[in-house]
Design an enzyme around this catalytic site. Structure first.
Site, PDB file in Angstrom:
ATOM      1  N   HIS A  28      41.549  42.720  42.753  1.00 46.41           N
ATOM      2  CA  HIS A  28      42.874  42.186  43.081  1.00 46.41           C
ATOM      3  C   HIS A  28      43.983  43.030  42.444  1.00 46.41           C
ATOM      4  O   HIS A  28      44.968  43.388  43.100  1.00 46.41           O
ATOM      5  CB  HIS A  28      42.949  40.738  42.600  1.00 46.41           C
ATOM      6  CG  HIS A  28      44.283  40.115  42.814  1.00 46.41           C
ATOM      7  ND1 HIS A  28      44.821  39.944  44.073  1.00 46.41           N
ATOM      8  CD2 HIS A  28      45.209  39.647  41.945  1.00 46.41           C
ATOM      9  CE1 HIS A  28      46.008  39.390  43.962  1.00 46.41           C
ATOM     10  NE2 HIS A  28      46.271  39.202  42.680  1.00 46.41           N
ATOM     11  N   ASN A  44      15.602  63.650  33.872  1.00 48.74           N
ATOM     12  CA  ASN A  44      14.296  64.131  33.431  1.00 48.74           C
ATOM     13  C   ASN A  44      13.438  62.969  32.910  1.00 48.74           C
ATOM     14  O   ASN A  44      12.245  62.868  33.239  1.00 48.74           O
ATOM     15  CB  ASN A  44      14.526  65.163  32.319  1.00 48.74           C
ATOM     16  CG  ASN A  44      13.302  65.984  32.061  1.00 48.74           C
ATOM     17  OD1 ASN A  44      12.803  66.665  32.942  1.00 48.74           O
ATOM     18  ND2 ASN A  44      12.789  65.880  30.853  1.00 48.74           N
ATOM     19  N   GLU A 101      37.868  41.989  48.430  1.00 47.38           N
ATOM     20  CA  GLU A 101      38.307  40.714  47.854  1.00 47.38           C
ATOM     21  C   GLU A 101      37.843  39.534  48.706  1.00 47.38           C
ATOM     22  O   GLU A 101      37.380  38.519  48.174  1.00 47.38           O
ATOM     23  CB  GLU A 101      39.833  40.688  47.829  1.00 47.38           C
ATOM     24  CG  GLU A 101      40.439  40.796  46.472  1.00 47.38           C
ATOM     25  CD  GLU A 101      41.937  40.642  46.578  1.00 47.38           C
ATOM     26  OE1 GLU A 101      42.577  40.992  45.631  1.00 47.38           O
ATOM     27  OE2 GLU A 101      42.469  40.175  47.622  1.00 47.38           O
TER      28      GLU A 101
END
Length: 678
Positions: free
Chosen positions: A46, A414, A68
């Site tokens: 918002h 990794n 929203e």
């Protein structure tokens, strides 16, 4: 109103709200029924929508508006959170991040977000985007799509449309489709524009004229024209241009503008909607008040990093003058001057701590990106992985923060790809299906340590040595003498990979050598500890700051050099007859180890008068596990110095990382020990 002055604040705050959205979405994935988390995401979305609309970034405002709506439906329990909905909201957040990044890089923040908006709209209606897509594909097989490219207009263009209307002109948006077999699309576009410019004035083209000229469009484009001719006449004229397949004409009226403004105004009405939705969510009022209280106590200001850099540079000049004054005070031996200089030194020492602390940034700015990355990688690799972050508030100099992100990405990828096993393998080995990766940061002395720990398979020493022998990185003789740690460090060699097959994530052997080089270039080091079947720990040690460092000053003939204390093990004075020779290299026996000697006089080609001394002064330095003895004429002492760059003209000077100005005005070069030890 001039908005540029607020742009930096807008970008920074947008990034913070998007980061908050990412974090809270990951939390929501773990606790899908927690409405409090949905409210947090709603607040961020918002605020972002309001800021974007104020700054004039309509694409951003529209996408957050749609996001929203979905969040509002979730907290009003009209929609139930599931993995598909979260994926779509994550997609919307990715689009928002890309738009904010575009604005930060000087762009216009525009992006095609139609896919994300469409999916959000379907979710809002209670439909599944995946099912709708399947239905759409089926429908597409039956009927051809009729929708053509449409344009959007900014305030200036709406003003032009309004003024044209007042003067008796009409505005039409023409959606033009060329034939699928059209080869010279740019030529047809030129002919279309030639026809239209004889009928009126073209005020808009989608894609832009430049993109149309470079044929950066499929088969369709849209042109908006202000004219007094009727739509049918324009259509007939355009159909005479060869290879034009279809034309749709739509009148652009001020009614479109009014409906657009109504959507924009919803942003200002949103607090009411938010309050209403809060009531509906049955949240305790104290919980809703908490963020406001937190905000009120947060008394900080934003300072541009460039200003801090300037402040740091000015202070560095002050440190040089401080050294000069201390030197003069010693020479003059005046008690009052001595006391004044001492007082000034204490104050400047405090000032130095304050300035260095101001440049410190919590490492969470780097760590924040990893939860999303781990979530996505775990999905790609079909693994279950829990990432735990410890010590994210540990602070590090901004310069180091900027550099450390990429090496950490490599190490985490990794750990996920090679370290943590698949759920099936873990279960068979008596472990829980979900693997754990812990990312930890902490201070110790003048260093910061970052550890990446996993509870995966660990590093197979024999496999690493076998691969290193195969790639010619080590010999059979060396392999037999390797300790566990030395064997693990072979994975940092260039081109090394134990992966049996190359995947999107890793396996090409590119990365870990770059990780090591980057960390060492920052004055740090990386080490590995591993236990087969139990997991591995990659530990990174970094200096707190790079600008003011502690050094040992040494003298070679009449020249002074500075050696960073972080590289020095100890100093020694040895007899000349204790120097031995092995493979044409001078060496010494240092506490049972054979250490090669390097003469800085020869390396830096310092002119010498060839006088012979019975004793040799040696500084023992290290790079990882390797040692070397640097031969100098004499030791001067320890000092804090300001590291200055040698500038663009002296970038390739061997084994010199910079220079510093001493208290007596002399310049001392700073020795790069890492470059000296191969």
């Amino acid at each position: 109103m001039e908005m540029n002055q607020y742009l930096e604040v807008f970008i920074e705050e947008s990034k913070e709200h998007l980061q908050s959205c990412n974090e809270q979405l990951l939390e929501l994935e773990k606790n899908p029924d927690d409405i409090k988390i949905v409210n947090e995401i709603f607040r961020s979305a918002h605020t972002l929508k309001g800021m974007s609309a104020t700054m004039g970034y309509e694409d951003l405002a529209n996408l957050t508006h749609q996001m929203e709506n979905v969040l509002d439906a979730i907290r009003n329990q009209k929609i139930k959170v599931n993995a598909e909905i979260l994926d779509v909201v994550f997609l919307a957040v990715d689009d928002l991040e890309a738009m904010v990044q575009s604005i930060a890089e000087g762009g216009d923040g525009k992006r095609d977000v139609s896919i994300a908006v469409e999916k959000l709209m379907l979710i809002e209606k209670g439909e599944s985007p995946a099912l709708s897509k399947a239905r759409a594909e089926t429908a597409a097989a039956i009927a051809e799509p009729q929708e053509l490219v449409k344009s959007t207009y900014d305030d200036f263009e709406w003003t032009v449309i309004q003024q044209s209307k007042e003067q008796g002109f009409e505005t039409y948006e023409l959606s033009i489709a060329l034939r699928a077999d059209c080869l010279l699309k740019a030529a047809r576009v030129y002919m279309v524009f030639e026809v239209l410019e004889k009928s009126g004035e073209v005020i808009k083209a989608t894609p832009s004229v430049e993109q149309l000229e470079e044929e950066q469009f499929d088969q369709e484009f849209s042109v908006t024209i202000v004219t007094q001719e009727t739509p049918e006449v324009i259509r007939q004229k355009l159909l005479k241009v060869s290879e034009v397949d279809r034309i749709d004409v739509r009148e652009v009226s001020m009614g479109d503008y009014i409906s657009r403004e109504t959507v924009k105004d919803e942003g200002t009405l949103q607090p009411e909607v938010e309050e209403k939705a809060d009531r509906a969510s049955n949240m305790p009022k104290e919980e809703n008040k908490a963020p406001a209280a937190k905000q009120a106590s947060n008394k900080t200001i934003r300072v541009n990093i460039e200003r801090l850099d300037i402040l740091m540079n000015l202070f560095e000049e002050l440190v040089i003058d401080r050294g000069r004054l201390e030197q003069i005070s010693k020479e003059l031996n005046n008690q009052e001057l001595h006391e004044t200089v001492e007082h000034m030194s204490r104050i400047s020492g405090d000032l130095q701590n304050i300035i260095l602390n101001m440049r410190m940034v919590p490492i969470e700015t780097v760590f924040n990106r990893f939860p999303r990355m781990v979530r996505q990688l775990a999905r790609d690799l079909n693994k279950k992985i829990n990432l735990e972050i410890v010590g994210a508030d540990t602070e590090l100099d901004r310069t180091v923060i900027d550099e450390i992100g990429d090496p950490l990405v490599h190490l985490i990828r990794n750990a996920l790809d090679h370290g943590v096993e698949t759920p099936e393998v873990r279960k068979a080995n008596g472990k829980s299906e979900e693997g754990n990766v812990i990312l930890k940061a902490y201070h110790s002395g003048n260093h910061v340590f970052i550890e990446i720990e996993d509870d995966g398979a660990g590093i197979n020493k024999d496999k690493v040595i076998k691969k290193a022998l195969k790639n010619g990185i080590i010999t059979e003789q060396t392999a037999s003498a390797l300790t566990d740690k030395q064997a693990y460090e072979l994975i940092f060699a260039s081109g090394f990979s134990t992966a049996d097959k190359i995947s999107d994530v890793s396996g090409r052997g590119v990365g870990l050598d770059v990780v090591k080089n980057t960390i060492e270039s920052l004055g740090g080091s990386v080490s590995i500890d591993s236990k087969i079947g139990q997991g591995s720990i990659f530990s990174i040690q970094l200096p707190l700051t790079l600008s003011i460092i502690s050094v040992m000053l040494v003298e070679i003939e009449k020249e002074k050099y500075a050696i960073p204390l972080s590289s020095i093990i100890e100093t020694a004075i040895i007899r000349k007859e204790d120097v031995l020779s092995a493979h044409n290299q001078k060496v010494i026996d240092f506490r049972g180890k054979v250490v090669p000697l390097l003469s800085l006089k020869e390396i830096f080609e310092v002119p010498s008068d060839n006088h012979e001394d019975e004793f040799i002064s040696v500084v023992i330095v290290r790079k990882g596990e390797k040692l070397a003895g640097l031969v100098v004429d004499s030791f001067i002492g320890q000092q804090e110095v300001v590291l200055k760059s040698l500038g663009n003209y002296l970038t390739s000077v061997f084994a010199i990382s910079g220079a510093t100005i001493l208290g007596d005005g002399q310049v001392a070069l700073i020795v790069d020990c890492n470059a000296l030890i191969k």
